[in-house]
Design a protein around this motif. Structure first.
Motif, short mmCIF file in Angstrom:
data_model
loop_
_atom_site.label_atom_id
_atom_site.label_comp_id
_atom_site.label_asym_id
_atom_site.label_seq_id
_atom_site.Cartn_x
_atom_site.Cartn_y
_atom_site.Cartn_z
N ALA A 182 -0.68 6.88 -10.94
CA ALA A 182 0.57 7.23 -11.58
C ALA A 182 1.72 7.13 -10.57
O ALA A 182 2.81 6.66 -10.89
CB ALA A 182 0.49 8.63 -12.16
N PHE A 183 1.43 7.58 -9.33
CA PHE A 183 2.45 7.51 -8.29
C PHE A 183 2.84 6.05 -8.03
O PHE A 183 4.02 5.70 -7.98
CB PHE A 183 1.93 8.16 -7.01
N VAL A 184 1.83 5.18 -7.91
CA VAL A 184 2.10 3.75 -7.66
C VAL A 184 2.91 3.17 -8.80
O VAL A 184 3.91 2.46 -8.59
CB VAL A 184 0.77 2.98 -7.47
N ALA A 185 2.53 3.51 -10.03
CA ALA A 185 3.23 2.97 -11.20
C ALA A 185 4.69 3.43 -11.20
O ALA A 185 5.60 2.65 -11.52
CB ALA A 185 2.53 3.40 -12.48
N THR B 22 -4.43 12.17 -4.53
CA THR B 22 -3.33 12.89 -5.19
C THR B 22 -2.09 12.74 -4.32
O THR B 22 -2.12 13.00 -3.12
CB THR B 22 -3.67 14.38 -5.34
N ILE B 23 -1.00 12.27 -4.94
CA ILE B 23 0.27 12.15 -4.21
C ILE B 23 1.34 12.85 -5.03
O ILE B 23 1.49 12.57 -6.23
CB ILE B 23 0.64 10.67 -3.99
N ASP B 24 2.08 13.73 -4.37
CA ASP B 24 3.10 14.54 -5.05
C ASP B 24 2.54 15.18 -6.32
O ASP B 24 3.21 15.22 -7.36
CB ASP B 24 4.33 13.67 -5.38
N GLY B 25 1.30 15.62 -6.23
CA GLY B 25 0.69 16.35 -7.31
C GLY B 25 0.19 15.52 -8.47
O GLY B 25 -0.34 16.06 -9.44
N GLY C 84 0.86 -1.18 0.00
CA GLY C 84 0.00 0.00 0.00
C GLY C 84 0.90 1.23 0.00
O GLY C 84 2.11 1.12 -0.19
N PRO C 85 0.33 2.42 0.22
CA PRO C 85 1.15 3.64 0.19
C PRO C 85 2.32 3.55 1.17
O PRO C 85 3.44 3.93 0.82
CB PRO C 85 0.17 4.76 0.54
#
Lengths: 86, 921
Positions: free
Chosen positions: B169-172, B161-164, B126-127
């Protein structure tokens, strides 16, 4: 499964070792001079402390060397680094 | 259809077909059995085990307590959750109610295991887990990252939204960065199910039909991971609030409905009531609303959180603070939620959120203490455990921004904080009838059951768990355990903080035995040792027996022969002509060094230092207690070198024991021990014509009795190959043991057979060997002895040196008990009917004049240790340990056999050739 530090091979899995009971129980110098009770104490009686206990272990599935280690019987943690039996 | 366009991560371009209870359904890759059914508006329905109440599913993953199914194809597997079984083409399942069915055919799929050693293991992608794994990889650490679901991301739904950037997309990005690191292993569909000492974690990977880089198709794989540091980022498990009839199908965890929507694009209900005690359910309410459902939120807190209330108002989702749900209406499925003031709100879905319980399991496995967090209403990790870190929701940190900070430290990614949140209210249950308030729906256990346990005087959660069975089902109380503790606290009037939660033990999820066994099945279950002559034995039609790991030829039946007939024939051949046996399995130890004679004098009861080079001596080894441990022959090869043989099954133990004495007690002795069992192959040639056979094969040897006496050995050469021949007999007959390096065993064996043809040389097996030795009263250590038998008990005082000052066991012989004339002694037993073969292990009692056993307790005299038919005696006979046996020779005793008393005559242990006339031929 614990890791046990073999003084020769380093940390190895517990299943590679066999237990040898209390350390420093020397074979009597003159067994014939002992009373039956003294002999029976040597053959059958061992300490069973709650806490640090000096034990013999052998790296049976590894280098096959015996060594002495101090283990805390409450936590199973080895409290001193292993040392080679004299 | 309840599939919502625009939602879900399933692959809509492809379809799969599964069969549930005989009905085919289509779904998409990325679906589970549960999501396929729900997409077709089929609500998985089972019946509760105790009360027969209808049950649906309430969770979306391993937390679901009810949706059990039986997989039939591709291979029968019982008791799996519909929410965790991925939908694959051809899958056939049916629902079960509490009891599954094991396969009746062998599972031919491969299961295996893989070992990992790493700096850090991260459990959960997870995150929190992703960020922690990335941070470790950037530090240059070797990382194993495991996650139990099909995709990484954990509870991220894709709306964050993570880091904008959007969270997918962040996970990828993180996954791609990890994939680029050679020291990172990232495994999805892999459940860490057990955490043990020193960073040892077992994880189960479900591989389906995928083929790995080695071309192997393994259904499941156990990963054995040894990590210097274990980071538990296993998340938290939502729990419901206990309400009346809260077990009715259509009552679902808020997070589960949200998960089904975002993973699978499934909307579980159209008219939704959300009852919550905390902020997290608002996201579910808004998402389901956006997917097209009508949603109402009832918040148990006096005030709704302002930020979420604003968002609901903007979208037209009604929020009622200070409201509760008391119960449900409906039959097969919910039709209305009943509020605390009695209002019935029509609905087809009731979402519950009673807060979050950190997934404490993996820390609990290694003894990590848990402490109660009043705000969360759950137990969190208390004292730190060396080498273990807990982060994210598993640590009670629920807000995404906080989770990222906790996992990533200084370089952590950023997520916008939630506005105007409010702390949760800890609420275990609402008002209602305790008998209809189900706490553990898998076990049909209610608040009334807990009350009964308290009434019976049980106040500790461990006791209440066992009394009520709450938390003992397949889900191990993932959702119910914390509720049970909270309600127990309420009923006993104690603070929850004073409770000690029940201990979690591995495995975290059910694990198939096949996975744990891995490849160690069938032929690979245990190593099999065969001698160099094994192929010959097989070709000769031998029946084999297992001796330790060895396969030994037991007998060689001819057409129409059973074991008894074959053994009688083989025995007769040895006693009248010549037989040959493969004795290669005998343990053989090379003892070398200037102090070798001293060592053997101390270990054997008899004297070995006086043994002359070229001679052989039988020896007995005892323990300090004076009891026989092993026996065998000792060959003196040179002044400083002996060859010691041990019993087949004891070879390793004898070598270990010799090493132990050398390394720990007599460290001054200059001796080296080497196991040479596999180096030598030994053929025993026994019988009156054995001399002719040996003489014919080894032309250089003078085999006359004068030149080659009993218990001596000689080296010779056969076609350039060194051979050692020893006159050792385990049958009482003239006999030779021929030793040759194992590579030449077949050739020498063939030459011996050829030379013996004129005498009808007969291969014999271990069973025949046992009969022949028993006729001579030679004990088998471990069969005729049991660790309480001294050499004197075996009638072998002659093998105990009186001259030596000391040897292992000597001091014990002067203890009074060792001189007790009533000790059990080895004797022979001849059934007086000359027909009954006494079963080994039979008890022996005194002669009963009236032919009936006296009333119990019947005094036992001893037991039968070996029993055979004898060709030589033409009758059955036995060896036995009998109290004061040697003084009873000539006495008739009784042996109860299947209700009958069989009279048997006690005799000397030596029944054949007591004078020893045959050994010289």
């Amino acid at each position: 499964m614990q890791l046990i530090s073999c003084p020769w091979c380093g940390p190895r899995e517990e299943v590679e070792f066999s237990y040898g009971g209390q350390a420093a129980v020397a074979y009597p110098e003159h067994p014939a001079a002992l009373t039956d009770e003294q002999w029976a104490r040597f053959v059958f009686f061992r300490d069973n402390p709650k806490g640090p206990f000096a034990e013999r272990w052998v790296h049976a599935a590894g280098c096959r060397r015996w060594f002495t280690a101090v283990r805390d019987t409450r936590t199973h943690r080895f409290v001193s680094p292993s040392e080679v039996t004299s | 259809m309840s599939r919502v366009p625009g939602f879900g991560r399933i692959d809509r371009s492809r379809t799969v077909t599964i069969t549930v209870d005989g009905v085919p359904y289509t779904g998409h890759p990325g679906d589970t059995v549960a999501s396929v059914l729900l997409a077709h508006d089929v609500h998985p329905r089972t019946t509760s085990v105790k009360y027969g109440r209808p049950r649906g599913i309430t969770g979306a993953w391993t937390e679901d307590p009810t949706g059990l199914i039986q997989v039939e194809e591709p291979f029968p597997e019982p008791m799996l959750l519909a929410t965790t079984v991925e939908a694959t083409d051809g899958l056939v399942v049916r629902g079960v109610n509490g009891q599954g069915r094991l396969a009746e055919v062998a599972d031919t799929a491969r299961y295996d295991r893989r070992h990992h050693h790493c700096d850090v293991l991260v459990v959960g992608a997870g995150p929190a887990g992703l960020v922690a794994a990335r941070a470790a990889a950037r530090r240059g650490e070797s990382v194993v990252l495991v996650d139990d679901r099909a995709d990484p991301g954990g509870t991220l739904t894709g709306t964050e939204t993570i880091d904008g950037e959007p969270s997918p997309a962040f996970v990828a990005d993180v996954v791609a960065e990890l994939a680029d690191q050679p020291e990172v292993t990232h495994l999805q569909r892999t459940t860490a199910f057990g955490h043990y000492d020193d960073g040892f974690v077992l994880a189960l990977e479900r591989r389906g039909d995928s083929v790995d880089g080695y071309g192997l198709r393994t259904r499941q794989r156990v990963h054995r991971i040894r990590a210097s540091r274990v980071v538990v980022a296993a998340g938290a498990i939502e729990r419901p609030v206990v309400i009346e009839d809260g077990d009715r199908p259509g009552v679902v965890l808020a997070s589960a409905a949200r998960d089904l929507l975002h993973r699978h694009g499934v909307l579980v209900g159209r008219e939704v009531v959300v009852f919550t005690t905390n902020d997290s359910a608002y996201a579910a309410a808004l998402d389901l609303h956006e997917a097209g459902a009508g949603v109402r939120v009832l918040d148990a807190r006096d005030e709704a959180p302002r930020g979420w209330a604003r968002a609901c108002a903007e979208r037209g989702v009604a929020v009622t603070p200070a409201a509760t749900v008391r119960g449900t209406r409906g039959e097969e499925r919910i039709t209305a939620a009943v509020t605390g003031d009695g209002t019935e709100i029509p609905c087809d879905l009731l979402l519950l959120s009673g807060g979050w319980t950190p997934a404490a399991h993996l820390v609990s496995h290694v003894g990590g203490a848990l402490t109660y967090d009043e705000t969360l209403g759950a137990f969190v990790f208390g004292e730190p455990v060396a080498g273990v870190e807990v982060i994210g929701a598993a640590n009670g940190t629920l807000a995404l921004a906080d989770v990222l900070r906790e996992a990533g430290g200084a370089g952590a990614p950023h997520a916008p904080a939630e506005d105007d949140g409010a702390p949760p209210r800890v609420l275990w249950r609402t008002e209602g009838d305790p008998a209809r308030q189900f706490v553990d729906v898998a076990r049909d256990a209610t608040v009334a059951d807990i009350a009964r346990a308290v009434g019976a005087g049980l106040t500790h959660p461990e006791h209440v768990k066992r009394y009520t069975t709450i938390g003992t089902a397949h889900d191990q109380g993932r959702t119910s355990g914390m509720l049970a503790i909270g309600i127990l606290a309420e009923l006993t009037g104690r603070p929850v903080a004073a409770m000690r939660p029940t201990t979690f033990r591995p495995p975290f999820v059910p694990v198939a035995f096949a996975a744990l066994a891995g490849r160690e099945r069938g032929d690979l279950f245990d190593p099999v040792r065969t001698t160099p002559l094994h192929a010959w034995h097989v070709a000769a039609g031998a029946e084999f027996e297992d001796v330790g790991q060895w396969k030994r030829a037991r007998h060689y039946p001819r057409a129409g022969e059973d074991m008894t007939a074959a053994v009688l024939r083989e025995c007769a051949a040895v006693r009248t002509s010549v037989g040959i046996m493969d004795a290669s399995t005998l343990g053989t130890i090379d003892v070398r060094g200037p102090d070798a004679p001293v060592l053997l004098d101390r270990l054997y009861t008899n004297m070995m230092s006086s043994l002359k080079v070229g001679r052989v001596r039988y020896g007995v080894m005892c323990g300090n207690d004076g009891m026989v441990r092993d026996d065998g022959t000792v060959l003196r090869l040179a002044e400083n070198r002996y060859l010691v043989t041990t019993t087949t099954g004891n070879a390793a133990a004898v070598l270990d024991s010799m090493e132990e004495w050398l390394q720990t007690e007599w460290t001054d002795l200059r001796v080296r021990l080497t196991s040479v069992t596999d180096h030598w192959s030994i053929a025993a040639v026994a019988g009156p014509r054995s001399r002719d056979v040996i003489g014919a094969v080894f032309g250089d040897l003078d085999v006359s009795n004068d030149a080659f006496g009993f218990m001596t050995w000689q080296d010779t050469v056969l076609d350039g190959t060194p051979v050692r021949v020893a006159r050792i007999s385990f049958s009482g007959e003239l006999a030779f043991e021929v030793s040759v390096a194992s590579g030449y065993a077949s050739a020498v064996w063939a030459r011996l057979l050829a030379a013996g043809q004129a005498y009808g040389i007969t291969p014999y097996g271990t069973e025949t060997m046992h009969v022949l030795r028993a006729e001579k009263g030679y004990p088998i250590i471990g069969q005729d002895t049991d660790g309480t038998v001294s050499p004197h008990d075996l009638g072998m005082s002659w093998a105990v040196s009186a001259k030596k000052d000391d040897f292992v066991g000597k001091r014990s012989y002067t203890r009074p008990e060792n001189r007790n004339p009533l000790r059990k002694q080895l004797v022979s037993l001849l059934p007086t009917d000359a027909a009954t073969k006494l079963p080994e292990g039979s008890q022996i009692v005194g002669f009963c004049a009236d032919g009936r056993l006296p009333a119990p307790p019947v005094p036992m005299l001893g037991h039968v240790t070996s029993s055979y038919h004898s060709a030589e005696l033409a009758r059955p006979f036995a060896l036995a340990l009998v109290k004061g046996g040697r003084d009873r020779v000539g006495e008739v005793v009784h042996v109860p056999v299947e209700g009958e008393l069989v009279p048997a005559l006690i005799g000397s242990s030596v029944l054949v050739d007591p004078e020893g006339a045959r050994r010289d031929g």
